[in-house]
Design a protein around this motif. Structure first.
Motif, PDB file in Angstrom:
ATOM      1  N   VAL A 122       0.816  -1.219   0.000  1.00 12.98           N
ATOM      2  CA  VAL A 122       0.000   0.000   0.000  1.00 12.98           C
ATOM      3  C   VAL A 122       0.853   1.275   0.000  1.00 12.98           C
ATOM      4  O   VAL A 122       0.712   2.105  -0.894  1.00 12.98           O
ATOM      5  CB  VAL A 122      -1.036  -0.022   1.130  1.00 12.98           C
ATOM      6  CG1 VAL A 122      -1.646   1.338   1.342  1.00 12.98           C
ATOM      7  CG2 VAL A 122      -2.126  -1.025   0.777  1.00 12.98           C
ATOM      8  N   PRO A 123       1.774   1.436   0.950  1.00 15.45           N
ATOM      9  CA  PRO A 123       2.592   2.655   0.867  1.00 15.45           C
ATOM     10  C   PRO A 123       3.510   2.652  -0.354  1.00 15.45           C
ATOM     11  O   PRO A 123       3.768   3.710  -0.933  1.00 15.45           O
ATOM     12  CB  PRO A 123       3.399   2.640   2.159  1.00 15.45           C
ATOM     13  CG  PRO A 123       3.316   1.261   2.669  1.00 15.45           C
ATOM     14  CD  PRO A 123       2.041   0.675   2.165  1.00 15.45           C
TER      15      PRO A 123
ATOM     16  N   THR B  26       1.605   3.853  -3.327  1.00 16.80           N
ATOM     17  CA  THR B  26       1.381   5.294  -3.235  1.00 16.80           C
ATOM     18  C   THR B  26       2.595   6.068  -3.709  1.00 16.80           C
ATOM     19  O   THR B  26       2.512   6.932  -4.569  1.00 16.80           O
ATOM     20  CB  THR B  26       1.125   5.693  -1.775  1.00 16.80           C
ATOM     21  OG1 THR B  26       0.206   4.785  -1.208  1.00 16.80           O
ATOM     22  CG2 THR B  26       0.603   7.100  -1.688  1.00 16.80           C
ATOM     23  N   ILE B  27       3.709   5.718  -3.118  1.00 12.80           N
ATOM     24  CA  ILE B  27       4.910   6.492  -3.408  1.00 12.80           C
ATOM     25  C   ILE B  27       5.346   6.270  -4.848  1.00 12.80           C
ATOM     26  O   ILE B  27       5.715   7.212  -5.546  1.00 12.80           O
ATOM     27  CB  ILE B  27       6.033   6.096  -2.425  1.00 12.80           C
ATOM     28  CG1 ILE B  27       5.689   6.657  -1.043  1.00 12.80           C
ATOM     29  CG2 ILE B  27       7.366   6.615  -2.874  1.00 12.80           C
ATOM     30  CD1 ILE B  27       5.546   8.150  -1.010  1.00 12.80           C
TER      31      ILE B  27
ATOM     32  N   LEU C 175       3.204   8.387  -7.064  1.00 11.73           N
ATOM     33  CA  LEU C 175       3.549   9.805  -7.010  1.00 11.73           C
ATOM     34  C   LEU C 175       4.874  10.075  -7.684  1.00 11.73           C
ATOM     35  O   LEU C 175       5.052  11.070  -8.379  1.00 11.73           O
ATOM     36  CB  LEU C 175       3.628  10.262  -5.547  1.00 11.73           C
ATOM     37  CG  LEU C 175       2.302  10.262  -4.813  1.00 11.73           C
ATOM     38  CD1 LEU C 175       2.488  10.715  -3.382  1.00 11.73           C
ATOM     39  CD2 LEU C 175       1.330  11.190  -5.517  1.00 11.73           C
TER      40      LEU C 175
ATOM     41  N   VAL D 249      -3.695   4.540  -8.574  1.00 14.59           N
ATOM     42  CA  VAL D 249      -3.197   4.138  -7.254  1.00 14.59           C
ATOM     43  C   VAL D 249      -4.354   3.715  -6.355  1.00 14.59           C
ATOM     44  O   VAL D 249      -4.291   2.676  -5.693  1.00 14.59           O
ATOM     45  CB  VAL D 249      -2.410   5.295  -6.609  1.00 14.59           C
ATOM     46  CG1 VAL D 249      -2.198   5.038  -5.125  1.00 14.59           C
ATOM     47  CG2 VAL D 249      -1.069   5.461  -7.296  1.00 14.59           C
TER      48      VAL D 249
ATOM     49  N   GLN E 279       3.084  13.681  -0.586  1.00 15.53           N
ATOM     50  CA  GLN E 279       3.619  12.338  -0.421  1.00 15.53           C
ATOM     51  C   GLN E 279       3.247  11.760   0.935  1.00 15.53           C
ATOM     52  O   GLN E 279       2.866  10.601   1.037  1.00 15.53           O
ATOM     53  CB  GLN E 279       5.145  12.394  -0.511  1.00 15.53           C
ATOM     54  CG  GLN E 279       5.625  12.851  -1.850  1.00 15.53           C
ATOM     55  CD  GLN E 279       6.712  11.946  -2.363  1.00 15.53           C
ATOM     56  OE1 GLN E 279       7.320  11.219  -1.607  1.00 15.53           O
ATOM     57  NE2 GLN E 279       6.943  11.985  -3.647  1.00 15.53           N
TER      58      GLN E 279
ATOM     59  N   ARG F 133      -0.662  11.188   1.160  1.00 15.37           N
ATOM     60  CA  ARG F 133      -1.197  10.016   0.475  1.00 15.37           C
ATOM     61  C   ARG F 133      -0.729   8.714   1.116  1.00 15.37           C
ATOM     62  O   ARG F 133      -1.474   7.748   1.224  1.00 15.37           O
ATOM     63  CB  ARG F 133      -0.858  10.054  -1.015  1.00 15.37           C
ATOM     64  CG  ARG F 133      -1.696  11.086  -1.757  1.00 15.37           C
ATOM     65  CD  ARG F 133      -1.743  10.805  -3.246  1.00 15.37           C
ATOM     66  NE  ARG F 133      -2.366   9.539  -3.538  1.00 15.37           N
ATOM     67  CZ  ARG F 133      -3.622   9.385  -3.930  1.00 15.37           C
ATOM     68  NH1 ARG F 133      -4.388  10.434  -4.063  1.00 15.37           N
ATOM     69  NH2 ARG F 133      -4.101   8.196  -4.184  1.00 15.37           N
ATOM     70  N   THR F 134       0.537   8.704   1.541  1.00 16.57           N
ATOM     71  CA  THR F 134       1.039   7.491   2.191  1.00 16.57           C
ATOM     72  C   THR F 134       0.268   7.216   3.482  1.00 16.57           C
ATOM     73  O   THR F 134      -0.203   6.105   3.722  1.00 16.57           O
ATOM     74  CB  THR F 134       2.520   7.658   2.546  1.00 16.57           C
ATOM     75  OG1 THR F 134       3.172   8.225   1.433  1.00 16.57           O
ATOM     76  CG2 THR F 134       3.140   6.347   2.882  1.00 16.57           C
TER      77      THR F 134
END
Ligand SMILES: Nc1ncnc2c1ncn2[C@@H]1O[C@H](COP(=O)(O)OP(=O)(O)OP(=O)(O)O)[C@@H](O)[C@H]1O
Ligand SMILES: Nc1ncnc2c1ncn2[C@@H]1O[C@H](COP(=O)(O)OP(=O)(O)OP(=O)(O)O)[C@@H](O)[C@H]1O
Ligand SMILES: [Mg+2]
Ligand SMILES: [Mg+2]
Ligand code: NI
Lengths: 327, 507, 305, 569
Positions: free
Chosen positions: A244-245, A248-249, A252, A307, C180, C183-184
């Motif tokens: 999940v993280p 996301t990253i 981005l 995402v 960042q 969202r994380t």
């Protein structure tokens, strides 16, 4: 799912409008476009006339309105500097940037994830400590410095890789690709690596951090108790739970590479959108900047949409039960 | 024989009237031609006109060259000249200033043209060197009767990405900002030195990438090269720096108009109105140190606002102010600033050779006589927006560079030294509002005077006045700084124009 | 107070800290750099920000140990303006550290806060915050800095502009980084909020705010610390890039990043020390901070102790 | 030959505050086809033994001494890889915590198929078929459909059955089952136990089953080992241990088992406690902190809780169009009342919606329809947080799953102190701490527990933390979702007595969800029986046990395991 996507795309219109609005407010501060559009001998009367013609004297609300009015018809105006339709320019530059970001994202994922897993599994080994430390050196130096150092080494001293540009490209319809020629492939190595460096470190460290936690959970223990092979435990079960993280990253980061690989693109003279954009900033090429920012907004909305959809695909817990959450 | 080279930017357009800027016009000079041209030493030579006469002060007759063909095979005739002159005055054109010197043009026969000017003009022929001739039929065929401009009536102007000139090279591929390819035009009317068959031009923004591309063998010529990299080019095998003086003069200007400086701790008065303060500044700046350390020995310290290559230059007047910090301190004391004062300085950081570094050095030199400089270094887009007339001359102390477009002193005097007169468009780059009635008078005279000796005397007088009054603080002529592959011969023109006609590659 | 201190030194955090030599070393390095920056005026051999004290004739001197041109006054050599590199690193680090730490802190606070709210509350709030994030993402730090700088110049009187420069930088870099984190954290929060311990807190009646910060936050700090420590380097470097665009500190008071950028111009000409020494200083700092971050993340996780 | 043998096992958890010996000098063996029951105090080290056998002790835990043999082969010193090959294939393990044992991101099918393919020589299709079969065998309704779902869509009991299916899927030689049936209702439990018995007999599988449920012990085990504080205190045939135990701890343990047949006032306490200080002492509720300031302001006299036409609907498939959305009705039209001071029991099939009702009352789920009145106020109509607070203090919940209801990053002290701090129930930090330590003491954890983190505790111990937290607000109404299923009978007795005391002295009202029918009988005044989201029957406890009306209730009671039916040898 489809309703979710449709809703999101509708929202993106709002996002793009907001971006355009902020952009137009911003243009008052980036400099004077006229002085970049005429020679020094051009008289001030002529400059003023040009300014008037371009509508730069109108209040920004009016300029904004005009922009939106035309943009909905797909017309983003002419670049001040190139005197070409902005949409053509962006379309022309897009393949280069997309290829670069794709390759570098691939690099960073293919290197970052396994290294992250490795360093998490062997938390105390010397090798993972070396990897962890080494990766940081890459991010503590500015991109331009790394780029130049690489050019110096591979381009000038060893002469194995080209120092600039995209090499020979092949046109497939409107798409131009450098991935099919030798010189194109050679050319992409350095810029892609430079770009990937930061992301790779970030992804690697994220994966490691998350893995360390997941590895201590009961379901991993149970997976091991069932005798599942290491690979399956580490990658299928543990890694997937760290995603999940990481998603996301990564999303981005890919977004910002596509949008603003400014420094890398200009160090390597990569003919992509970042280069177009940085030049537009220095030329105060408002139509390019405006259209570009709006397009980037769309990019980000789409990337973030992907995402979020990926969240849903990866993590079933996030899927529906929204309705049930009480106060 | 492919000649590959790189510059820091790209030309704005292939349309010869879209941008009145040296690099763009210089590049276009390889596929377009004007009635007149400069040779490698900036000497005026005939081009599409074989000769010209000036029977009356306001009347000119041009004899055109016969047998010249455009790239598409069309013949060059008087109609093309008149068409071009008209097109150069359309709304989007940035060459209206140059074309507008000629008030009317009539065709005498297919190869003779008569033109009248509004007032006598000593430098008309220089002004015409960059007014390129386009093909009338071709323009009509492709509906490009107006110059390319960014105003939206003008989308997809054919001449923006295509050319049809008479020059020795033809553009075969054009990707703005990425790559431009030219090939030799077989039907060129003149024998040229060059053995180049193909030219590949790539803009490379970053100075270090440019140098790397040269050293690595991917380029035959790159420019500009950072002056500190000359050493590297000297050491590297197969490449060498190619340098010479540029016609551009870099100078500092001071706000001598406002009663209180915008950026200073002195309130209620303007120290720059005091000639002593200006002189103190002039003597505080060590031009030799800047030359030696920042420009690596490559600049020419200057005492006036024009360079030796410029018509009207006089070496006697051009001697720089002496470096004398003691005198400087004394002058400041006399002016009533024994402890100096603070002043804000505006400086571009991407316009001239080492511009920001020069400003920093000046700041540090002034600090030694007690003047504290707050440096505001910005990219050119923001910088010019702030300091030019359009920004309301929002500066107290600034750095600027100037090359007279006509390679003639009058241009510099008119733009930089004449009092600001918005209506008459005079002194529009005199950002500090230096003003002297005699200089104003002289400016107009010089513009009209056609006798070289009298004209020179007037030019000298004007520069002498400005120098005595310390109206400006000239710094230096910056160097031309190119890097070339060994064996490639390229003449370096002082206006930084690269003319392929003279490029010879090793066999 | 005394008790709190005692509690701290008795606590697990201090225990794990004091038992890891690498972490102690990183802490010492970080502290040394910070102290050196703070006390630069007292320990630096020169004052590179004092224009009257530097001499252009001393420019581009190699480090003192160079046999030919080394000058004993300038241990690590000088830059293109004749500033002592060592002193400039010390002075420049003050700006860089301030900008780096402050802007990262700013984006972390903003991003984590919004991310928590977004992930926890969900629905419209989430949509709204995330679309703002999309807008934000569309603007690179450079443009944001230009905007903020422009607005700040419009609002504040001329005299203040110089002092403002640093805050404009902090604000611009900070604001362009928060997404960042947001969202994380949002992603992690969405997973975390379904767990029963959160529901247990809700049953007690704990306010959502407290639940977010006391319960969920500690469970989502992992990625935040990772990104945060890496972003420190990025922020310091971004500051240098922005200074080049005229929205940063003036060139007469170079920061660490600016110094690297200046040195970059001299890499080809062989004057490597201008860029390498500040580069090494930056690497040391980033390394130390990241090691500390790694440790903190593990130490805060009771299961990993 | 013995199948599995553990010799002189000693397991330590070193920490900076000293080494804790979880297991010491333990000798155990399991023969083929035999079921060994392991009982004992919660926290005695039972799970730890299981972990040690398959080599998955959680660091920093380590085997300080001892040997483990499988079919005469020593396995504790094997390489990691060799150990891995044993797991699943030869030794099957069922962990205590079913809710977190499943990978939340993979469907049940994937997890099953992956394991099956790994160990058995089957192709994809066959494996999938087997997965469905296994689910059917462990009593998952509609397995073809359910197999495609994710763990979070299953109720606690269903997940437990999936875990069992996973452990059994490769037909291992030995199975270690750590409280395999705690979260299951009696009918499923019976089914599972049947399955286990069948495995042992038909496939000659050896089994070690760790449980607190003496009924289960009586039902399936051949031998029983009794653990107390890390030591094995007694071991012998089931009949002997249950009927005529030697060790005083075992004796008191057996006597503490709740009786299904008769309702008693209090649960019999375990008399054997080695060290003084823990538990035991009964508490003077009226003068204790828990009993103070209990005036809630209102003098409401009607039923404290009144639930009317309650519905809960889960969205299972979302869509933009209302008509295309799919829902699952977890609770359908529930109606009941709980009077002040009454304990209302809720029993029923696992997955029938018991927890869901509890969650709606506590405000975690918003009901789709219906009202919940608390002291006359409709909770579903409350809009402001402030107003709700007032009720929250009065209403607490003990969660079903002790493993995830504690924040892993907080110390036990902070977890228990939170409600006290939040509601301002203590005046100083020191006082809070005293109260917390006292509460921990009363749930039998000892006050040293305060400084540890949740993961350092056994399942039962965690549940007790959860109970202490719920009591910390001095609630008026307590929702207990299977509060004692993870506890051994001695601790269970102690805690249930505490709850009973609170009820008797202070009029604490409770909603008590359990699968353990004897406990229900001892505790509750009224009982509701649920199945498939429907409340089938609500009756007074004695009436229900004596004379169940609904067919399903009768079925349930029949299946209740009884201490008396010791497995025939
Ligand atoms: N990771 C750990 N760190 C420290 N102590 C631990 C850890 N895991 C377990 N313990 C301790 O070891 C002891 C035995 O725990 P174990 O889980 O084996 O108990 P159990 O007999 O299974 O109890 P229950 O019936 O409640 O599950 C407990 O007192 C517990 O506090
Ligand atoms: N978030 C959810 N989404 C979809 N279905 C759910 C969700 N939570 C629970 N359910 C379903 O609702 C039903 C009732 O669940 P609940 O947890 O109330 O059962 P239970 O009676 O407490 O069972 P157990 O005794 O096994 O804990 C189950 O079938 C379960 O699958
Ligand atoms: Mg256990
Ligand atoms: Mg339940
Ligand atoms: Ni361009």
């Amino acid at each position: 799912m489809i309703s979710f996507i449709v809703k999101r795309l509708l929202q993106s219109v709002l996002v793009m409008l907001t971006v355009a609005f902020v952009a137009f407010a911003l243009f008052n501060y980036v400099g004077d476009p006229i002085s970049n559009m005429v020679g020094q001998d051009t008289t001030f009367a002529e400059r003023e006339q040009l300014r008037e013609q371009l509508g730069l004297n109108d209040p920004f609300i009016v300029q904004f309105g005009r922009f939106v009015g035309k943009a909905v018809q797909g017309d983003f105006g002419l670049s001040y500097h190139h005197k070409q339709p902005v949409s053509d320019l962006i379309a022309e530059r897009m393949p280069a940037t997309l290829e670069l970001s794709f390759i570098s994202a691939l690099m960073s994922l293919l290197l970052g994830i396994p290294l992250g897993v490795y360093t998490a599994l062997h938390r105390d080994s010397i090798i993972s400590k070396l990897i962890m430390t080494g990766s940081l050196i890459g991010v503590s130096l500015p991109t331009f410095l790394i780029g130049i150092l690489m050019i110096l080494l591979f381009g000038v001293v060893w002469r194995v890789l080209p120092t600039f540009g995209r090499g020979d490209v092949v046109h497939l319809g409107w798409w131009s690709t450098g991935l099919l020629t030798e010189s194109g492939l050679k050319s992409i190595i350095m810029p892609a690596f430079t770009l990937a460096l930061f992301q790779m470190t970030l992804i690697m460290r994220l994966v490691r951090a998350e893995m360390l936690e997941i590895l201590r959970t009961d379901f991993i223990k149970f997976a091991r108790a069932r005798g599942l092979p290491k690979r399956s435990v580490n990658y299928r079960h543990a890694l997937k739970n760290t995603l999940v993280p990481v998603i996301t990253i990564t999303g981005l980061q890919i977004g910002s590479i596509i949008a603003f690989a400014i420094i890398t693109e200009s160090v390597f003279q990569w003919p992509g959108m970042g280069l177009l954009f940085i030049q537009a900033i220095s030329d105060v090429d408002i139509p390019i900047m405006a259209a570009y920012l709006v397009m980037i907004a769309l990019f980000f909305v789409v990337i973030n949409l992907i995402v979020d959809v990926l969240y849903f695909l990866v993590d079933p817990r996030l899927r529906v039960d929204r309705v049930s959450s009480g106060r | 024989q492919t000649f590959k080279y790189a510059f820091q930017g790209d030309m704005g357009s292939l349309d010869p009237y879209s941008l009145n800027e040296t690099f763009t016009l210089g590049f276009q000079g390889n596929f377009y031609e004007a009635l007149t041209a400069y040779d490698e030493n900036l000497k005026l030579i005939p081009a599409l006109a074989t000769s010209w006469e000036n029977p009356e002060p306001n009347k000119w007759i041009f004899h055109l060259r016969e047998g010249v063909k455009f790239h598409n095979g069309n013949d060059f005739t008087a109609d093309d000249v008149i068409f071009s002159w008209e097109r150069a005055q359309t709304d989007g054109s940035d060459l209206r200033g140059r074309a507008g010197q000629i008030a009317s043009m009539t065709k005498v026969d297919d190869y003779t043209i008569e033109a009248t000017t509004g007032q006598p003009n000593a430098v008309l022929m220089q002004d015409l060197t960059f007014l390129y001739i386009m093909d009338k039929e071709w323009s009509e065929e492709h509906d490009t009767l107006e110059a390319t401009s960014p105003s939206d009536t003008n989308t997809n102007n054919y001449a923006n990405l295509n050319e049809n000139g008479t020059g020795p090279f033809m553009v075969v591929e054009r990707q703005p900002d990425v790559k431009t390819k030219l090939v030799r035009f077989d039907g060129y009317w003149k024998d040229i030195k060059s053995n180049v068959k193909e030219v590949e031009f790539t803009p490379i923004t970053q100075a270090s990438t440019r140098v790397a591309a040269l050293i690595s063998g991917e380029m035959d010529l790159v420019y500009p090269v950072a002056v500190q990299d000359w050493k590297r080019l000297d050491e590297a095998e197969g490449v060498a720096p190619l340098t010479g003086p540029e016609a551009r003069t870099i100078f500092l200007g001071m706000d001598q108009e406002r009663d209180e400086l915008l950026y200073s701790n002195i309130k209620g008065k303007n120290p720059f109105k005091d000639q002593k303060v200006r002189a103190a500044f002039a003597h505080a700046i060590n031009l030799d140190a800047i030359k030696k350390k920042i420009m690596r020995g490559s600049s020419t310290p200057a005492g006036i606002l024009i360079a030796p290559q410029i018509n009207g230059f006089n070496a006697e007047i051009a001697k720089p102010y002496s470096y004398d910090p003691k005198l400087s301190k004394k002058l400041l004391e006399e002016a009533g600033y024994p402890d100096g004062f603070e002043v804000g300085m505006d400086c571009p950081n991407d316009r001239y050779v080492n511009d920001e570094k020069v400003c920093q050095a000046v700041a540090s030199m002034l600090a030694k006589v007690g003047v504290k400089v707050d440096l505001n270094a910005q990219p050119k887009s923001k910088y010019f927006a702030k300091i030019l007339a359009t920004g309301g001359f929002d500066t107290s102390f600034y750095l600027l560079g100037w090359t007279p477009g006509s390679i003639d002193a009058h241009n510099a005097i008119l733009n930089l030294m004449h009092s600001v007169d918005k209506d008459a468009q005079k002194g529009m780059f005199n950002l500090g509002h230096y003003s002297n009635a005699r200089v104003d008078e002289l400016t107009d005279e010089i513009g009209k005077e056609t006798d070289p000796a009298t004209r020179q005397a007037m030019i000298d007088e004007a520069f002498q006045i400005v120098k005595d009054e310390v109206g400006y603080l000239p710094l230096h002529q910056q160097p031309l700084s190119w890097g070339v592959r060994e064996g490639v011969t390229v003449p370096q023109r002082a206006d930084n124009v690269l003319d392929f006609r003279n490029v010879v590659l090793p066999e | 107070m005394k008790q709190a201190l005692k509690r701290f030194f008795d606590g697990d955090l201090w225990y794990s800290f004091s038992h890891s030599p690498i972490v102690i070393l990183s802490a010492v390095v970080t502290l040394l750099i910070i102290l050196a920056a703070i006390f630069a005026p007292w320990i630096a051999p020169h004052n590179p920000f004092d224009l009257a004290a530097i001499d252009i004739m001393d420019s581009n001197l190699p480090p003192a140990w160079n046999e030919f041109d080394g000058d004993i006054r300038f241990l690590l050599g000088t830059d293109d303006q004749g500033r002592d590199i060592l002193s400039t690193i010390l002075y420049g680090a003050r700006i860089s550290l301030l900008v780096g730490f402050a802007s990262v802190a700013f984006s972390v606070v903003l991003g984590v806060g919004l991310g928590l709210v977004s992930g926890y509350v969900g629905g419209r709030t989430d949509t709204f915050i995330m679309r703002i994030a999309d807008v934000q993402l569309s603007f690179p730090a450079i443009l944001i800095a230009l905007l903020i700088d422009g607005v700040a110049r419009g609002i504040f009187p001329r005299e203040l502009h110089d002092e403002l420069a640093v805050y404009v930088l902090i604000f611009a870099i900070g604001i362009s980084g928060w997404v960042q984190y947001a969202r994380t954290v949002r992603g992690a929060t969405m997973v975390e909020k379904g767990k029963e311990y959160v529901q247990a807190a809700r049953v007690i009646g704990i306010r959502p705010g407290t639940i977010l910060f006391r319960h969920i936050l500690p469970n989502v700090t992992g990625p935040v610390l990772v990104i945060g420590t890496i972003h420190l380097a990025l922020a310091i470097i971004t500051e240098a890039t922005l200074s080049f665009l005229g929205v940063g500190v003036p060139p007469t008071t170079p920061s660490l990043g600016t110094l690297i950028r200046i040195g970059n111009d001299y890499l080809f000409s062989g004057e490597w020390w201008i860029t390498i020494f500040p580069g090494v200083a930056l690497i040391l700092l980033v390394l130390a901070v990241n090691l500390l971050g790694d440790w903190l993340r593990d130490a805060l996780n009771p299961k990993l102790r | 030959m013995t199948l599995l043998e553990v010799k002189d096992l000693r397991i330590e958890f070193p920490s900076r505050r000293g080494t804790m010996v979880a297991v010491d000098k333990v000798n155990l063996h399991v023969n083929p086809g035999e079921v060994l029951g392991v009982v004992g105090e919660s926290g005695a080290g039972k799970s730890t033994i299981g972990n040690a056998v398959i080599g998955l002790l959680e660091p920093p835990g380590r085997m300080a001494a001892g040997e483990v043999y499988l079919q005469g082969e020593r396995i504790d010193n094997l390489s990691d890889n060799a150990k891995r090959k044993l797991r699943g294939k030869r030794i099957g393990m069922i962990f205590q915590d079913p809710l977190t044992s499943l990978d939340p991101l993979q469907t049940i099918e994937k997890q099953l198929v992956e394991t099956i393919l790994l160990h058995l020589d089957l192709n994809e299709n066959e494996a999938q078929q087997r997965a469905v079969d296994l689910l059917r065998q462990v009593g998952i309704p509609d397995p073809d459909h359910r197999v495609k779902q994710y763990p979070h869509q299953f109720s606690g009991g269903m997940r437990q059955r999936v875990v069992i299916a996973l452990a059994l899927c490769a037909e291992p030689e030995v199975i270690i089952a750590d409280e395999p049936t705690t979260a299951l209702d009696v009918s499923i439990q019976a089914q599972i136990l049947e399955l286990i018995k069948k495995l042992c007999i038909e496939k000659n599988v050896g089994m070690m089953i760790i449980t607190h449920d003496m009924g289960v012990i009586a039902d399936v085990t051949d031998r029983v080992a009794v653990m107390y504080r890390g030591n094995l205190v007694e071991e012998g045939p089931t009949a002997k241990i249950l009927g005529d135990p030697d060790h005083p701890y075992t004796q008191s343990l057996i006597s503490a088992v709740p009786r299904p047949d008769k309702r008693l006032d209090r649960f019999p306490l375990v008399e054997y406690i080695e060290s003084a200080g823990d538990a035991k002492k009964s508490l003077d509720v009226a003068n204790h902190w828990l009993g103070q300031a209990r005036d809630f302001g209102d003098h409401y006299t009607g039923p404290l809780i009144h639930v009317e036409n309650l519905y809960m609907r889960f969205l299972t498939k979302n869509s933009m169009f209302k008509s295309k959305r799919e829902y699952f009705d977890a609770v359908k039209d529930a109606n009941f009342e709980i009077n002040s001071g009454e304990i209302f029991g809720l029993v029923g099939e696992s997955g029938s919606g018991k927890s869901t009702i509890a969650r709606m009352i506590s405000g975690l789920y918003t009901p789709a329809e219906g009202s919940i009145y608390f002291a006359g106020t409709d909770l579903t109509q409350i809009t402001t947080e402030k107003k709700r607070d007032y009720f929250r203090r009065q209403m607490q919940m003990i969660f079903q799953d002790p493993f995830s209801s504690l924040n892993p990053r907080k110390k036990v002290l902070d977890i228990v102190a939170e409600p006290i701090r939040f509601h301002g129930l203590a005046s100083s930090r020191a006082e809070t701490e005293t109260i917390v330590r006292d509460l921990l003491d009363h749930v039998g954890l000892g006050d040293k527990a305060a400084l540890k983190y949740p993961h350092e505790f056994s399942g039962g111990q965690r549940q007790r933390i959860s109970i202490a937290r719920a009591l910390a607000t001095r609630p008026r109404f307590l929702i207990c979702d299977e509060p004692t299923s993870a506890l051994d009978v001695s601790i269970q007795a102690q805690i249930l007595n505490l709850l009973k005391d609170l009820q008797a002295e202070l009029g604490l009202t409770m909603l008590f969800i359990s699968h353990d029918l004897p406990v229900i009988r001892q505790m509750c005044d009224k009982v509701g029986v649920m199945r498939h989201g429907q409340l089938l029957e609500v009756a007074d406890t004695e009436q229900l046990f004596e004379n169940p009306q609904h067919e399903y209730s009768q079925h349930l009671l029949e299946l209740m395991p009884k201490l008396s039916n010791v497995k025939a040898a």
